[in-house]
Design an enzyme around this catalytic site. Structure first.
Site, short mmCIF file in Angstrom:
data_model
loop_
_atom_site.label_atom_id
_atom_site.label_comp_id
_atom_site.label_asym_id
_atom_site.label_seq_id
_atom_site.Cartn_x
_atom_site.Cartn_y
_atom_site.Cartn_z
N LYS A 1 -26.34 -25.37 -9.95
CA LYS A 1 -24.67 -25.69 -9.47
C LYS A 1 -24.59 -25.64 -7.90
CE LYS A 1 -23.05 -24.02 -13.69
NZ LYS A 1 -22.40 -22.72 -14.51
N ASP B 1 -29.09 -20.97 -13.41
CA ASP B 1 -27.82 -21.70 -13.79
C ASP B 1 -26.92 -21.96 -12.41
OD1 ASP B 1 -25.64 -22.93 -15.88
OD2 ASP B 1 -24.51 -21.28 -14.62
N LYS C 1 -26.11 -30.42 -15.46
CA LYS C 1 -26.12 -29.79 -13.95
C LYS C 1 -27.75 -29.83 -13.82
CE LYS C 1 -25.65 -25.30 -16.18
NZ LYS C 1 -25.18 -25.64 -17.38
#
Lengths: 431, 431
Positions: B207, B203, B107
């Site tokens: 995404k 994180d 990612k």
């Protein structure tokens, strides 16, 4: 200059009208995504001359000769939203034979004769897509066929009929009777004047057959599906479910048999714990819960019907088929390599919730328990409630057993002198 | 005889180990679905010699020379599960240049430099798939790219980080403090020893960038994402949310601006009504809610992390890439044709929940309300609660306004003499 592809639309009802409208309104976006402009070559309808003022659609495109439309040399892609077996099947087979890729929303046809259609697509090197056939706008078949292609699906548990979910939801949330809830669904347009296909589970059974075929790489047809509708679900059943913190849903269940060698496919009302993700699916929404060996527990949720949502699924397939055509490629083929047989319902492992009207006197529970033991069915819980001076209700929830053993147990219970009536029998799922 | 394709696996940690194991265990199924046997050509690791007894994997396949592995002529498909920017980027670009299709779960790399990777894939005529990069096993990118290709996505609202969802869920359901819930998450392995990437929203932001790019056909990178973590979420915030029948969730939100010409991308904690489908996503599960013009409201739910679920997503992509290779086709390309700019956070339209510690005397509410009016922010509800002889808590929930106007309002409130402290400010979403 950008290439263009010509699209024949078969059917112009609730879904077809939206497909035609969105093809026009989203034309630039669709072209950018497909790599080609999608132009309507014609729209086959039963009668021309009706008021068909769809934004952007040239009235001269309407025709009653569907056969001539699919056989035209300049048609690259055929969208079928007529429904039913014939003439849809003949038209799609004719289109593929001539080299057109096809997109259909036809669950009845796919569930009856999917293998024939897939075989034709493979033979003629064209695409066959049908995302709209199951759970309307919810992307479901593509994820099962492609995203989970590296996994082993063990079970698919779905609410795939919005009409019955609306009715059961009203019975649960408003305390309506089945008849009241059905009438309300009809007045809101969620149920048809003749609601048989929904209420009796035929619609859900067709979708279950399609899902099982894809999930387990085996040919499954609608006639293979064990089917029970919701017409016999009573307010008492719904109340019993509530008492055990559960809710009644019409479920389509596709699962590998315990030995992995067979497939079970069934549609029936069942009690589902309120903690299960499917239990909170309200109104006419659909949702499908998938258990895969590696991916774990997945759920897909959204509107399961309606012209506009279904048209979204059709157009997604159309863009994919167009992109494949431009790239000289074809999408995934029908996949039946595992060829697992469909097991009879009697072999299915499930649990029962049974309500009995019994004499309220010593020894009754012992007699009832003996019938369960006789069929090797073990009991998880028993609740007993006095209903009058010598009358009691006994509610039994079993552990897992085969449907045959459970049915034989119920049959045995009806033969007991002390059991006045079997009030209700419903399967318990989702644990 | 069935064709075979050779797969290089880069990285053999939690995900890589499961990919290798499932490639072996599901070998026959994968071959039947891909149309070719998938054979491991090599596994690049940082150190050989560690205990790497993976069922079915020949120990001689391990190598520390990832570069040499991807440059081998006999490698058709490369799976990258190393993570991070380099050496992953160089290895993937090298592999594509040599003609291999690639599957990655990376990612960070996709969110930083997705355009470069997609451009390379297109130039060299190979596939680039990365379903595992967002929301683990949940089929999400393929549905967005393909199933919804005929629709217009308006908004994506996701719980895409399991660690923070676990923490917030514990704070909500058990009344834990943030510190207690974090410690518990760490002891259960849901949070890392250094939880910064999760807690601070890095994180989720990566995404969100990937999701926004796909949903809106525009290039979006992680640095474009407005990002706020959950470290400042207090028990009082969670209790305030409860009082308004809401729950605090860390949301990744990607949306078209009201004029449809720009894109907003943000990650922050927000209050969400308990009736929203995302509100019931418990523990470390992920779920993504999509609002599309035609399809309506869709939700995708499942495990968002973990070696085995992530490996399922990787293998799904691998089967698709293999099928394309056998059929001499390629999958969908990166699509940035709409090229919408990312709008600044200040232009985002949202709602605020504001708690104030104020003097409990006449005229305070008038002064507070005047500050809202001054910035054209209209108030939906005010609740006032005495906290002591001359002390009160004022809770204000606003109607929609730009984030700039809302922030200026909060700034104005801090300047009021009668406002002792701004206790908390949180956005309200999902209505």
């Amino acid at each position: 200059m950008m290439a263009s592809l010509r699209v024949a639309l078969l059917g112009c009802g609730v879904v077809g009208t939206e497909v035609a409208r969105l093809l026009h309104e989203h034309g630039d976006d669709l072209a950018a995504r497909a790599g080609a402009r999608l132009e309507l070559a014609g729209i086959a309808v039963r009668r021309v001359g009706r008021d068909r003022s769809i934004t952007g659609v040239d009235p001269s495109l309407f025709t009653t000769d569907a056969r001539a439309l699919v056989e035209r040399d300049d048609v690259d892609l055929v969208v079928e939203v007529i429904g039913g077996i014939e003439p849809a099947r003949g038209l799609l087979l004719g289109a593929m034979e001539r080299g057109a890729s096809v997109v259909t929303a036809n669950k009845a046809l796919l569930a009856e004769d999917g293998v024939t259609l897939h075989t034709a697509a493979e033979k003629h090197g064209v695409d066959l897509y049908y995302e709209a056939a199951v759970a309307g706008a919810i992307p479901l078949l593509r994820p099962l066929r492609e995203s989970l292609a590296g996994d082993r699906i063990k079970r698919v548990l779905g609410i795939v009929n919005g009409t019955t979910n609306y009715i059961l939801d009203r019975m649960d949330s408003e305390g309506s009777s089945f008849a009241e809830a059905l009438e309300e669904a009809q007045s809101l347009g969620y149920a048809e004047a003749d609601p048989t296909a929904d209420i009796e589970g035929f619609d859900a059974a067709a979708k279950a057959a399609i899902l099982a075929g894809i999930a387990f790489h085996s040919p499954v047809v609608a006639a293979d599906v064990h089917r029970e509708g919701i017409a016999d679900v009573t307010s008492a059943d719904v109340a019993s479910a509530k008492a055990m913190n559960a809710v009644v849903k019409l479920l389509a269940i596709c699962e590998l048999s315990p030995d992995g060698q067979g497939v079970g496919v069934r549609v029936h009302p069942a009690m589902l714990p309120r903690t299960h993700p499917l239990a909170s699916v309200r109104g006419a929404y659909n949702a499908v819960f998938v258990e895969a060996e590696a991916a774990g527990r997945l759920m897909f949720y959204g509107p399961g019907a309606g012209g506009v949502p279904t048209a979204s699924a059709v157009l997604g397939d159309l863009v994919t088929a167009a992109r494949n055509r431009i790239g000289d490629a074809v999408g995934p083929r029908g996949s039946w390599y595992a060829d697992r047989p469909v097991r009879p319902m009697g072999a299915t492992v499930t649990r029962y919730h049974i309500s009995l009207d019994v004499d309220d006197r010593p020894g009754v529970l012992a007699a009832v328990a003996a019938v369960f033991a006789e069929h090797d069915v073990s009991i998880e819980t028993v609740r007993q409630r006095s209903e009058g001076p010598d009358d009691a209700e006994l509610v039994v929830v079993t552990h897992q057993a085969t449907d045959d053993a459970l049915a034989a147990t119920v049959d045995g219970l009806t033969r007991l002198d002390t059991v006045r009536a079997v009030l209700s029998v419903m399967r318990v799922e989702g644990e």
